[in-house]
Design a protein around this motif. Structure first.
Motif, mmCIF file in Angstrom:
data_model
loop_
_atom_site.group_PDB
_atom_site.id
_atom_site.type_symbol
_atom_site.label_atom_id
_atom_site.label_comp_id
_atom_site.label_asym_id
_atom_site.label_seq_id
_atom_site.Cartn_x
_atom_site.Cartn_y
_atom_site.Cartn_z
ATOM 1 N N ALA A 125 30.611 71.023 20.523
ATOM 2 C CA ALA A 125 30.085 72.370 20.254
ATOM 3 C C ALA A 125 30.142 73.222 21.522
ATOM 4 N N GLU A 126 30.835 74.357 21.448
ATOM 5 C CA GLU A 126 31.025 75.212 22.615
ATOM 6 C C GLU A 126 30.408 76.595 22.478
ATOM 7 N N THR A 127 30.245 77.071 21.244
ATOM 8 C CA THR A 127 29.702 78.413 21.026
ATOM 9 C C THR A 127 28.304 78.320 20.432
ATOM 10 N N LEU A 128 27.361 78.907 21.117
ATOM 11 C CA LEU A 128 25.972 78.949 20.672
ATOM 12 C C LEU A 128 25.625 80.368 20.268
ATOM 13 N N THR A 129 25.088 80.521 19.061
ATOM 14 C CA THR A 129 24.590 81.818 18.603
ATOM 15 C C THR A 129 23.068 81.799 18.667
ATOM 16 N N VAL A 130 22.501 82.722 19.406
ATOM 17 C CA VAL A 130 21.044 82.841 19.544
ATOM 18 C C VAL A 130 20.597 84.072 18.776
ATOM 19 N N ALA A 189 30.689 82.562 13.990
ATOM 20 C CA ALA A 189 31.363 82.012 15.164
ATOM 21 C C ALA A 189 30.617 80.833 15.780
ATOM 22 N N GLY A 190 29.354 80.649 15.417
ATOM 23 C CA GLY A 190 28.516 79.677 16.099
ATOM 24 C C GLY A 190 28.773 78.228 15.712
#
Length: 317
Positions: A125-130, A189-190
């Motif tokens: 996992a490389e993209t984190l959505t906050v 995208a997350g």
């Protein structure tokens, strides 16, 4: 008796160590009772909240956290979450330490989500959505980045200026932080989507979650609060909570789907079952995983224990 203020606690609270401490606690088990909650209605329709969360790790330690949540404090220049934690020796009842409860809550909650992601999120996992820009959001970002190879954070909040302010304070080496104007695109995208709001209406739609993503629901702590919709329930391969006691009848993301028959209590898996190897974690790269954090005194106790042990090491050094 030790006194651990907020600054000292944050200095001692490294996420790999906290995650390991929470993993051990979940594997061994801790006695706790249902939290005591008191609320005071506010003129804007919300509430000021006060919670007491006790727990006992027999023959080791016991403690209690007293925490208040006053959303209106932000406009007064005060912290939204305030609290105190008292830790006692489990063999003789002697008080061991006072810890800043607000700092403990922030670090514990973030580390708890990181533990769940360590079980449930894809290793790559490389993209984190906050989602959200409150006090907890930066800690969640740092915690997730500590256990997964996060290279990009997409930050969304209803108030764009607030998102920009909080994102600018997030300094993680090798991580690009982008303020997202579109919620749907950010969720799509997350690889990990972490949601820390006090919303009473779903913010995340299940049909936005891409295959292989992990949904981390953190903010809602009352039955009327809801951060993800019914489709998110349907998309998930399995449904995980940190503890049944603090979720099944307490938080809207669990009790509302249970009441509607969309979720079965027997199908819910808690982190203790995963830590002990009784239930599976992620089983495939493409499945969507769903986790609801309800908190609990057992988590506070494990983190307080870790902080005190770190403090004693520092004192002896």
């Amino acid at each position: 008796m030790l006194t651990i203020d907020a600054a000292t606690l944050h200095d001692l609270a490294d996420y790999p160590g906290l995650v390991a401490a929470l993993r051990e606690m979940n594997r061994m088990g801790v006695d706790q009772v249902e939290r005591l909650y008191l609320g005071q209605p506010r003129a804007d329709g919300g509430s000021n909240d006060w919670l007491l969360l006790p727990a006992w790790w027999h023959d080791r330690i016991f403690g209690v956290k007293l925490v208040s949540v006053f959303p209106g404090n932000q406009a007064k220049g005060l912290e939204t979450i305030l609290g105190s934690y008292m830790l006692f020796d489990g063999t003789n009842g002697v008080p061991l330490a006072y810890l800043d409860g607000a700092a403990l809550t922030l670090r514990k909650t973030a580390a708890n989500s990181a533990l769940a992601a360590d079980f449930l999120a894809r290793p790559d996992a490389e993209t984190l959505t906050v989602i959200g820009a409150g006090a907890l959001a930066p800690y969640l970002a740092a915690a997730h980045a500590a256990i997964r190879p996060i290279r990009r954070i997409l930050w969304w909040n209803r108030n764009l200026a607030k998102a920009e302010e909080v994102a600018a304070q997030c300094q993680l080496p090798g991580v690009e932080v982008i303020v997202a104007e579109g919620l749907e695109a950010a969720v799509r995208a997350g690889d990990i989507v972490t949601c820390a709001t006090r919303s009473t209406k779903p913010v995340v739609r299940g049909n936005w979650l891409k295959p292989g993503s992990h949904l981390d629901l953190v903010g809602g702590y009352l039955p009327e609060m809801r951060e993800a919709d019914d489709e998110a329930i349907a998309r998930a391969a399995r449904h995980y909570v940190d503890a049944r006691l603090t979720t099944l009848t307490v938080v809207g993301d669990v009790c509302q789907p249970l009441a509607a028959g969309l979720l079965q209590e027997t199908a819910i898996i808690d982190l203790g079952q995963v830590a002990r190897g009784e239930k599976p974690a992620r089983l495939s790269a493409d499945e969507v995983t769903w986790f609801k954090s309800g908190g609990g005194g057992h988590e506070d106790l494990a983190v307080a224990d870790y902080i005190i042990r770190q403090a004693m090491k520092t004192k002896q050094a």
